[in-house]
Design a protein around this motif. Structure first.
Motif, PDB file in Angstrom:
ATOM      1  N   SER A  88       0.800  -1.227   0.000  1.00 20.73           N
ATOM      2  CA  SER A  88       0.000   0.000   0.000  1.00 20.73           C
ATOM      3  C   SER A  88       0.831   1.274   0.000  1.00 20.73           C
ATOM      4  N   THR A  90       3.302   4.369  -0.988  1.00 22.70           N
ATOM      5  CA  THR A  90       3.314   5.178  -2.199  1.00 22.70           C
ATOM      6  C   THR A  90       4.735   5.413  -2.663  1.00 22.70           C
ATOM      7  N   CYS A 129      -0.721  12.109 -15.595  1.00 17.71           N
ATOM      8  CA  CYS A 129      -1.558  11.224 -14.783  1.00 17.71           C
ATOM      9  C   CYS A 129      -2.627  10.505 -15.596  1.00 17.71           C
ATOM     10  N   GLN A 155      -5.722   2.015  -9.547  1.00 15.40           N
ATOM     11  CA  GLN A 155      -5.392   2.699  -8.298  1.00 15.40           C
ATOM     12  C   GLN A 155      -3.932   2.471  -7.911  1.00 15.40           C
ATOM     13  N   VAL A 156      -3.455   1.252  -8.115  1.00 15.02           N
ATOM     14  CA  VAL A 156      -2.062   0.951  -7.795  1.00 15.02           C
ATOM     15  C   VAL A 156      -1.126   1.793  -8.674  1.00 15.02           C
ATOM     16  N   CYS A 158      -1.792   4.635 -10.220  1.00 14.26           N
ATOM     17  CA  CYS A 158      -1.902   6.047  -9.848  1.00 14.26           C
ATOM     18  C   CYS A 158      -1.093   6.351  -8.585  1.00 14.26           C
ATOM     19  N   ARG A 159      -1.185   5.506  -7.580  1.00 14.29           N
ATOM     20  CA  ARG A 159      -0.407   5.718  -6.363  1.00 14.29           C
ATOM     21  C   ARG A 159       1.092   5.649  -6.661  1.00 14.29           C
ATOM     22  N   GLU A 160       1.491   4.675  -7.463  1.00 20.72           N
ATOM     23  CA  GLU A 160       2.909   4.492  -7.724  1.00 20.72           C
ATOM     24  C   GLU A 160       3.536   5.671  -8.435  1.00 20.72           C
ATOM     25  N   GLY A 162       2.431   8.738  -8.207  1.00 22.72           N
ATOM     26  CA  GLY A 162       2.180   9.957  -7.460  1.00 22.72           C
ATOM     27  C   GLY A 162       0.997  10.766  -7.976  1.00 22.72           C
ATOM     28  N   GLY A 164      -2.331  10.145  -6.963  1.00 30.50           N
ATOM     29  CA  GLY A 164      -3.504   9.956  -6.105  1.00 30.50           C
ATOM     30  C   GLY A 164      -4.044   8.574  -6.061  1.00 30.50           C
TER      31      GLY A 164
END
Length: 164
Positions: A88, A90, A129, A155-156, A158-160, A162, A164
């Motif tokens: 989880s 970032t 993004c 989602q993974v 996007c988090r990776e 940066g 969101g």
């Protein structure tokens, strides 16, 4: 730095952990050990680095261990592929906004566990993004297939990167 194949430092050499019987309890230990939160999933689709041998097979953590090497495991041959995890934590780009996340050094400082990096980027979109997902695979940027792609996967990513 929080997603990839799991390796351990064994007498000065990085060796792979086998994915046979690899589960969320094992991933929980790895994510906590390298400071990346909780596991979101265990996967087997990160490219393997064939130059390393397998050291640990049939890892069987309870999830409460502090280090992966504290978990019961075997030394048998591995026919299942690399153990891998998505945590989880970032990973924020350190350089230009379009660059992938830098290589992790967590394995050298947090209990000798390392994740083989999954470097990724978005291309063809209106900004950094949005776009098509590409991963660095043996030195070349290749597209990720959209078959079975869902919001959790997005989602993974996007988090990776940066976003969101």
């Amino acid at each position: 730095r929080c997603a990839g194949n799991v390796k351990i430092l064994y007498f000065g050499d990085w060796v792979k952990v086998c994915g046979y019987l690899w589960d969320m309890q094992d991933a929980q230990v790895v994510c906590r050990e390298i400071g990346c939160g909780s596991p979101l999933g265990v996967t087997h689709y990160f490219p393997s680095d064939d130059s390393y041998s397998y050291m640990m097979t049939e890892v069987n953590c309870t999830g409460s261990e502090d280090y992966l090497w504290e978990c019961p495991y075997d030394f048998s041959d591995c026919y299942h592929g690399d153990a891998s995890v998505i945590c989880s934590g970032t990973c924020l780009p350190a350089a230009a906004p379009t660059s992938p996340c830098p290589i992790s050094t967590a394995g050298l400082t947090k209990g000798f566990v390392s994740l083989q990096e999954l470097l990724l980027q978005l291309t063809g979109g209106p900004n950094r993004c949005a776009g098509n997902v590409k991963i660095l695979y043996f030195g070349d940027w290749v597209k990720v297939c959209g078959y079975l792609w869902d919001m959790q996967d997005a989602q993974v990513v996007c988090r990776e990167i940066g976003c969101g």
